[in-house]
Design an enzyme around this catalytic site. Structure first.
Site, PDB file in Angstrom:
ATOM      1  N   GLU B 266       0.895  -1.155   0.000  1.00 54.42           N
ATOM      2  CA  GLU B 266       0.000   0.000   0.000  1.00 54.42           C
ATOM      3  C   GLU B 266       0.929   1.199   0.000  1.00 54.42           C
ATOM      4  O   GLU B 266       1.692   1.384   0.941  1.00 54.42           O
ATOM      5  CB  GLU B 266      -0.898  -0.092   1.242  1.00 54.42           C
ATOM      6  CG  GLU B 266      -2.094   0.778   1.172  1.00 54.42           C
ATOM      7  CD  GLU B 266      -1.888   1.993   2.025  1.00 54.42           C
ATOM      8  OE1 GLU B 266      -1.231   2.936   1.520  1.00 54.42           O
ATOM      9  OE2 GLU B 266      -2.349   1.990   3.165  1.00 54.42           O
ATOM     10  N   CYS B 303      -2.489   7.648   4.624  1.00 49.32           N
ATOM     11  CA  CYS B 303      -2.523   7.325   3.185  1.00 49.32           C
ATOM     12  C   CYS B 303      -3.837   7.746   2.561  1.00 49.32           C
ATOM     13  O   CYS B 303      -3.947   7.821   1.348  1.00 49.32           O
ATOM     14  CB  CYS B 303      -2.285   5.845   2.975  1.00 49.32           C
ATOM     15  SG  CYS B 303      -3.027   4.828   4.241  1.00 49.32           S
TER      16      CYS B 303
END
Lengths: 526, 526
Positions: B266, B303
């Protein structure tokens, strides 16, 4: 059937490239088959990809029932073309007509299976978590998720399945079912069957009102046309059945893109068979008879062919003796093309030449382009010391590996990834070999007990996959309904108005699918 | 809490390497934190991998209830260590204690969620097709399939989640739940928290009778220790949360192995937010207030931070004005480490320097290692012509992109893959923007309506993923129960005796799980 044109299908148009690609060759006679096939030009490849990219938002948002109608129409048109497919298929593949008819039935069956799967609809794995504004420490939002298609998919036709793993085969059917447009790269061995089936898909797309670009069929070389398709930015996944070198080349091309994409390549396997002592004592000869059938089916040109047989060295010798005599009397037969026949002869010669390998039996050489059954044997000790002995001989040949059961377990544990692992044993004795069975599980996508690895049933529970190098991605299956998952990704919607949600996630559950609602499986409305 | 040792955990032993790795640094004060941390030696990496490989067949065949007990014990021990974690976590991360406590709760919640998931058991997707010896043209064999774990998994700790995406975070919890041993590579920013949590996992493994090697924790450099772990042949998958350069380096290492393995990285996202005209008119200032909170939460080090805001150029100006005034008055705060703070300053300076970019507002510089909120703006036209404007500024900064709704749709369609896409609109107006929403869906793993992208609920329906480069593999989620699927592959058993089948596939359905039996979902016995 209309006359074959030799031209690629680019959306709803036909290629006008005049770059010569190939003529098919009848492997049984060596004669060229008309017509001339032409390579798609690089502009045409670009155009096909552009059309697929434009088709994607339309096609992927059609109701599943519309996509199912398209799939069923393809199946219907393929059935109508059955005689033409059988005639051309026999000429192009050297396989008997019954096989062509059977594979046609399997192909239409797969298309209808995926149609039924998406009509039923639960495959999307719809999940709903209802909002809870009172949750501590943070309110819980309404969250709903399901699988959505990835985008345009490139499918490479397989040499050994002109129908079931080619233009409208399992990769195409599952990708179209999921909502992905498909760009097919035909195989040079059977362009005529590809064109006949391609025309069926094209006609079905028009008849059922699909957007142009949902399907294209391109003729041309794998290293040029094929790789350029995989490298096109709009392409989002690849399906391939073929050689390890071909598959790994595509994996490399896909991993080297600015946006890497998944490749589902089904490549090579030797599909180990382990024969346990009691089974050999009880029915060694019967196992040998079944093994010969499995080994020589389709002239051994199946990815599930039993290429490696582990036999305890102190076991009843009847199996080995019987298999040797059956193979010695067996007949060679025409292989799919001259290249495959040549590679088969080379790979068996290479195994035979390895130190410690004994040639147990070979059938009489049946001539050009033919594959003759062969059995070799070697000790586990030698096998463990030479990884060349694990190489696939694509065709009707197998290697018997003999040693103690402990050595066999060690060898099995060290094998590369495989599609299928098989064990023959009595129900009583297998309980003593749990760790051997577990070792086999670790290397394979499918385990068979007291059967043979060939024959891949198309159903919900099938896994036709396996750790690398059996496939590029052991997390997937290329046969059965699981295959659809390869071309999807999950998407979640948070606090979204129903007008913008797929029907699968509406409160009323209009499609009556199974959903996971707050962790409970249910077909109810909210 | 026992004193920190600075040593890697190799199975049930401690490293005796004396190679200096790092001391943690308190980013708020710049002071070094004791103790000295040492790098695991390459022999120790090998030993940890060997132990994991040996643990795999034992651990993966334990009843799910035993693995669940292990996960719950980890959660319990982490809770007992809560004060130590909070104290050390604040020192190592510069984040407030409430955040450390909250993240600890999330982490234990995740462990218990996966324990409950595997205790319930239906997640394995068990499928059974009963034999039908009378089927034509071929008998149907008994086929049963379910998900099985891949093997040892390497997990890289994230800088921005010392708990929830680190030693016993989501990757570890889901991998352990699936049956995979885990090798964790600690992050240099928070080795102390890593060691505290690592001790909890280690203790839980001993207390619940897990095999040695089910867990190891290694300290050392990412380019040496980390890559060597990914390249170890026994390792079968990788979980990573971090930078794009780090993630793509691991993807490359994994793809270059003799056996390529999946990497779940990720990496980076700007998480586009689209503001529609009616919503801006109705509640532009309220959206600005929510946006500031989302933008500055955790000093923007999520994120899912909203790094890109699309605003129609003729819309009500209240949103932009309000956000500008809020940002100008906002306070900077300490970032996770000096490297991140430096990169944030560089990336905002780079955006500000691009032709056509206006600096709308910046908060006062709060000093060394601090990130100060900032808002920039640019026209869609400029945005479309310069891909540098899509670069992530990891921290509390965002770029407003202004243009017509048509231009915005074009820009959204051309974005790289994202974790989250957000739309603010009225329920009436959004019906006019279906193609824009679909374009956003094509780029994102999750869509949010009238909310903000930060805040990732841990549940069944969450998708924390998205097309590359948001993640390396958009077919997966790293948050919620779906995360367990990343570490599994399907295996099928054909005609197997029940003694050799997992309990999930026994006729009596002893675990009472949901199964797909001949295509029908059922919890019944056969």
């Amino acid at each position: 059937m209309s006359k074959l044109s030799g031209k690629s299908i680019i959306g709803f148009s036909r290629s006008d490239s005049d770059e010569v690609f190939t003529k098919a060759v009848n492997p049984a006679t060596g004669e060229n088959l008309e017509p001339q096939y032409f390579s798609a030009s690089s502009d045409e490849v670009t155009k096909a990809v552009d059309l697929a990219e434009k088709a994607f938002p339309v096609y992927s948002n059609l109701p599943a029932a519309k996509r199912a109608e398209f799939l069923r129409k393809i199946a219907e048109l393929i059935e109508e073309a059955g005689d033409a497919i059988a005639e051309r298929g026999v000429q192009e593949s050297g396989l008997p007509e019954a096989r062509m008819r059977g594979e046609t039935g399997r192909t239409t069956g797969q298309l209808r299976m995926f149609a039924a799967l998406i009509e039923e609809g639960s495959w999307v794995d719809a999940r709903i978590e209802k909002a809870n504004p009172d949750r501590e420490p943070l309110p819980k939002p309404d969250l709903r998720s399901m699988k959505r298609p990835l985008g345009p998919v490139v499918v490479f036709c397989a040499s050994n399945f002109p129908l079931a793993f080619s233009v409208a085969g399992g990769d195409t059917a599952s990708a179209l079912a999921s909502g992905c447009p498909v760009l097919v790269k035909a195989h040079h061995s059977h362009p005529g069957v590809a064109e006949i089936v391609g025309n069926c898909v094209d006609q079905a797309a028009r008849d059922t009102g699909m957007p142009e670009g949902v399907f294209s069929l391109l003729f041309g070389g794998g290293r040029t046309i094929g790789v350029s398709m995989v490298e096109a930015p709009a392409v989002q996944a690849v399906g391939f059945t073929g050689s390890r070198s071909g598959g790994t080349a595509l994996m490399k091309a896909a991993a080297g893109r600015q946006q890497p994409i998944p490749v589902y390549a089904e490549m090579s396997a030797v599909n180990p068979v382990v024969l346990l002592p009691e089974a050999l004592k009880e029915r060694g000869e019967a196992i040998a008879e079944g093994m010969l059938t499995s080994l020589t089916m389709g002239v051994g040109q199946f990815c599930t062919n039993p290429g490696l047989i582990f036999v305890p060295s102190d076991a009843d010798p009847a199996f080995k003796q019987k298999l040797a005599s059956l193979v010695a009397e067996a007949a060679g037969a025409c292989m799919l093309n001259a290249g495959i026949a040549k590679a088969f002869k080379e790979s068996t010669a290479a195994i035979a030449a390895i130190d410690g390998v004994e040639t147990v039996a070979t059938a009489k050489d049946a001539g050009d382009n033919c594959g003759s059954p062969a059995v070799f044997s070697v000790s586990v000790e030698k096998f463990l010391n030479n990884s060349d002995l694990e190489a696939e001989m694509f065709g009707p040949a197998t290697l018997i590996v003999e040693g103690t059961v402990e050595e066999i377990e060690e060898a099995v544990s060290g094998l590369e990834g495989q599609l299928v692992g098989t064990v023959h044993g009595t129900e009583a004795e297998i309980k003593n070999y749990t760790s051997l069975v577990k070792a086999l599980e670790g290397r394979c996508g499918r385990l068979v007990f007291n059967g043979f690895p060939t024959g891949v049933d198309v159903c919900h529970a099938m896994v036709h996959g396996g750790p690398f190098p059996a496939t590029s991605d052991g997390r997937s299956s290329s046969v059965g309904t699981m295959a659809i998952d390869r071309f999807c990704r999950p998407v979640a919607w948070q606090a979204f108005p129903e007008s913008q949600l797929p029907e699968e996630l509406h409160n009323s559950n209009p499609l009556k699918i199974w959903r996971l609602v707050d962790g409970e499986r249910s077909r109810d409305a909210l």
